[in-house]
Design a protein around this motif. Structure first.
Motif, short mmCIF file in Angstrom:
data_model
loop_
_atom_site.label_atom_id
_atom_site.label_comp_id
_atom_site.label_asym_id
_atom_site.label_seq_id
_atom_site.Cartn_x
_atom_site.Cartn_y
_atom_site.Cartn_z
N ARG A 11 0.82 -1.21 0.00
CA ARG A 11 0.00 0.00 0.00
C ARG A 11 0.87 1.27 0.00
O ARG A 11 2.00 1.27 0.47
CB ARG A 11 -0.94 0.04 1.21
CG ARG A 11 -0.23 0.24 2.51
CD ARG A 11 -1.03 0.92 3.59
NE ARG A 11 -1.35 2.30 3.29
CZ ARG A 11 -0.50 3.31 3.48
NH1 ARG A 11 0.73 3.10 3.94
NH2 ARG A 11 -0.86 4.55 3.20
N SER A 12 0.31 2.33 -0.54
CA SER A 12 0.94 3.65 -0.51
C SER A 12 -0.17 4.70 -0.46
O SER A 12 -1.26 4.47 -0.96
CB SER A 12 1.73 3.90 -1.79
OG SER A 12 3.01 3.36 -1.68
N SER A 13 0.16 5.84 0.09
CA SER A 13 -0.77 6.97 0.00
C SER A 13 -0.70 7.52 -1.41
O SER A 13 0.35 7.48 -2.05
CB SER A 13 -0.36 8.06 1.00
OG SER A 13 -0.35 7.52 2.29
N MET A 130 -5.18 9.88 0.79
CA MET A 130 -4.07 10.66 1.38
C MET A 130 -4.57 11.29 2.67
O MET A 130 -5.53 12.06 2.67
CB MET A 130 -3.66 11.74 0.38
CG MET A 130 -2.47 12.55 0.83
SD MET A 130 -0.94 11.67 0.46
CE MET A 130 0.23 12.87 1.08
N TRP A 131 -3.93 10.91 3.77
CA TRP A 131 -4.27 11.45 5.08
C TRP A 131 -3.49 12.75 5.25
O TRP A 131 -2.25 12.74 5.21
CB TRP A 131 -3.87 10.43 6.14
CG TRP A 131 -4.16 10.75 7.58
CD1 TRP A 131 -4.46 11.95 8.15
CD2 TRP A 131 -4.15 9.79 8.65
NE1 TRP A 131 -4.64 11.82 9.50
CE2 TRP A 131 -4.46 10.51 9.84
CE3 TRP A 131 -3.91 8.42 8.74
CZ2 TRP A 131 -4.52 9.88 11.09
CZ3 TRP A 131 -3.97 7.80 9.98
CH2 TRP A 131 -4.29 8.52 11.14
N ARG A 132 -4.21 13.85 5.44
CA ARG A 132 -3.56 15.14 5.59
C ARG A 132 -4.06 15.85 6.85
O ARG A 132 -5.20 15.60 7.28
CB ARG A 132 -3.87 16.05 4.39
CG ARG A 132 -3.36 15.55 3.06
CD ARG A 132 -3.74 16.52 1.96
NE ARG A 132 -3.40 16.04 0.64
CZ ARG A 132 -2.23 16.22 0.04
NH1 ARG A 132 -1.26 16.85 0.68
NH2 ARG A 132 -2.01 15.76 -1.17
N THR A 133 -3.20 16.73 7.36
CA THR A 133 -3.63 17.61 8.46
C THR A 133 -3.27 19.05 8.08
O THR A 133 -4.02 19.71 7.39
CB THR A 133 -2.99 17.21 9.80
OG1 THR A 133 -1.59 17.04 9.61
CG2 THR A 133 -3.61 15.97 10.38
N GLY A 134 -2.09 19.51 8.49
CA GLY A 134 -1.70 20.89 8.28
C GLY A 134 -2.31 21.76 9.37
O GLY A 134 -3.14 21.29 10.16
N VAL A 155 -8.53 14.47 13.76
CA VAL A 155 -7.48 13.47 13.58
C VAL A 155 -6.84 13.66 12.21
O VAL A 155 -5.65 13.40 12.01
CB VAL A 155 -8.09 12.06 13.72
CG1 VAL A 155 -7.09 10.98 13.36
CG2 VAL A 155 -8.61 11.84 15.14
N LYS A 167 1.79 7.43 -7.38
CA LYS A 167 2.97 8.04 -6.77
C LYS A 167 4.18 7.10 -6.94
O LYS A 167 4.01 5.88 -6.87
CB LYS A 167 2.64 8.23 -5.29
CG LYS A 167 3.71 8.85 -4.46
CD LYS A 167 3.25 9.00 -3.02
CE LYS A 167 3.37 7.72 -2.21
NZ LYS A 167 3.14 7.92 -0.77
N VAL A 170 7.78 4.93 -2.19
CA VAL A 170 8.40 5.62 -1.05
C VAL A 170 9.41 4.67 -0.42
O VAL A 170 9.09 3.50 -0.19
CB VAL A 170 7.31 5.97 0.01
CG1 VAL A 170 7.93 6.55 1.27
CG2 VAL A 170 6.28 6.91 -0.58
N ARG A 172 11.19 2.61 2.28
CA ARG A 172 10.74 2.15 3.61
C ARG A 172 11.95 1.78 4.46
O ARG A 172 12.92 1.23 3.95
CB ARG A 172 9.82 0.91 3.45
CG ARG A 172 8.65 1.13 2.48
CD ARG A 172 7.64 2.12 3.00
NE ARG A 172 6.63 2.45 1.98
CZ ARG A 172 5.64 3.32 2.16
NH1 ARG A 172 5.52 3.95 3.32
NH2 ARG A 172 4.78 3.57 1.20
#
Ligand SMILES: Cc1cc2nc3c(=O)[nH]c(=O)nc-3n(C[C@H](O)[C@H](O)[C@H](O)COP(=O)(O)O)c2cc1C
Length: 187
Positions: A11-13, A130-134, A155, A167, A170, A172
């Protein structure tokens, strides 16, 4: 190896997303998966908001409203357009309550675990996530606009939809970089 492990290893975002968003049926399944998160004392310390269509524009207005008075137009516009990066944005909210044995931090961790289960279930259903905050995730203007109550926190924002462009992989870390046996190797 189980298929779950195999899935996790692959898995990847995915940040580059387009329509269509997950259907009502898919949402029913993935939120049911989120509700399988470990949860001390079964407090259910989480809730979610699903935002799609013009709701994303309203979310963008909330984001833009967090800008300081002296922010430049480009910065304001970037925040205003941020929710349009996917056809659906799911807001994960930690909703802790007072409990004699379960501190708030455990309830927030449970909400984060649920968010993670939700991300994985969406990916398993074939969607990009894609889990984002900021800073917007921690801003009172956004909290008030989304109707968060006393003690609630965001959250994250799960941006989801169909993967437009995959993408690149990434890197690991090696397991030995972050796992040690304590007090020493037993075997
Ligand atoms: C709580 C949390 C907040 C995050 N916020 C952001 C963010 O605002 N922007 C971003 O680019 N990635 C953010 N990420 C990281 C991505 O969701 C993703 O995990 C990262 O890009 C690594 O990709 P991978 O999941 O394929 O390993 C956040 C992750 C977590 C757990």
């Amino acid at each position: 190896m189980t298929s779950v492990s195999q899935f996790l290893l692959n898995r990847s975002s995915e940040p580059r997303l387009r329509a269509p968003a997950p259907s009502k049926e898919v949402l029913e399944t993935v939120f049911s998966c989120a509700a399988r998160a470990p949860d001390h004392a079964l407090l259910r310390p989480w809730r979610y908001l699903v935002i799609e269509g013009s709701g994303r524009e309203a979310l963008g207005e909330l984001f833009a409203a967090t800008c300081p008075a002296d922010a430049d137009d480009a910065a304001i516009e970037k925040l205003r357009r941020a929710p349009l990066r996917a056809p659906m944005v799911i807001v994960g909210i930690a909703s802790p309550s007072a409990h004699p044995k379960v501190p708030e931090v455990e309830q927030i961790m449970s909400a984060a675990a649920g968010m993670s289960f939700l991300e994985l279930a969406l990916q398993d259903a074939g969607f990009g996530v894609m889990w984002r905050t900021g800073a917007v995730a921690y801003n009172p203007v956004v909290h008030e606009g989304l109707g968060l109550g006393e003690g609630e926190s965001i959250v994250g924002f799960l941006y989801t939809g169909t993967i437009a462009v995959e993408k690149p992989p990434v890197p690991r870390p090696a397991v030995s970089e972050f796992v040690k046996h304590w007090p020493g190797e037993q075997r």
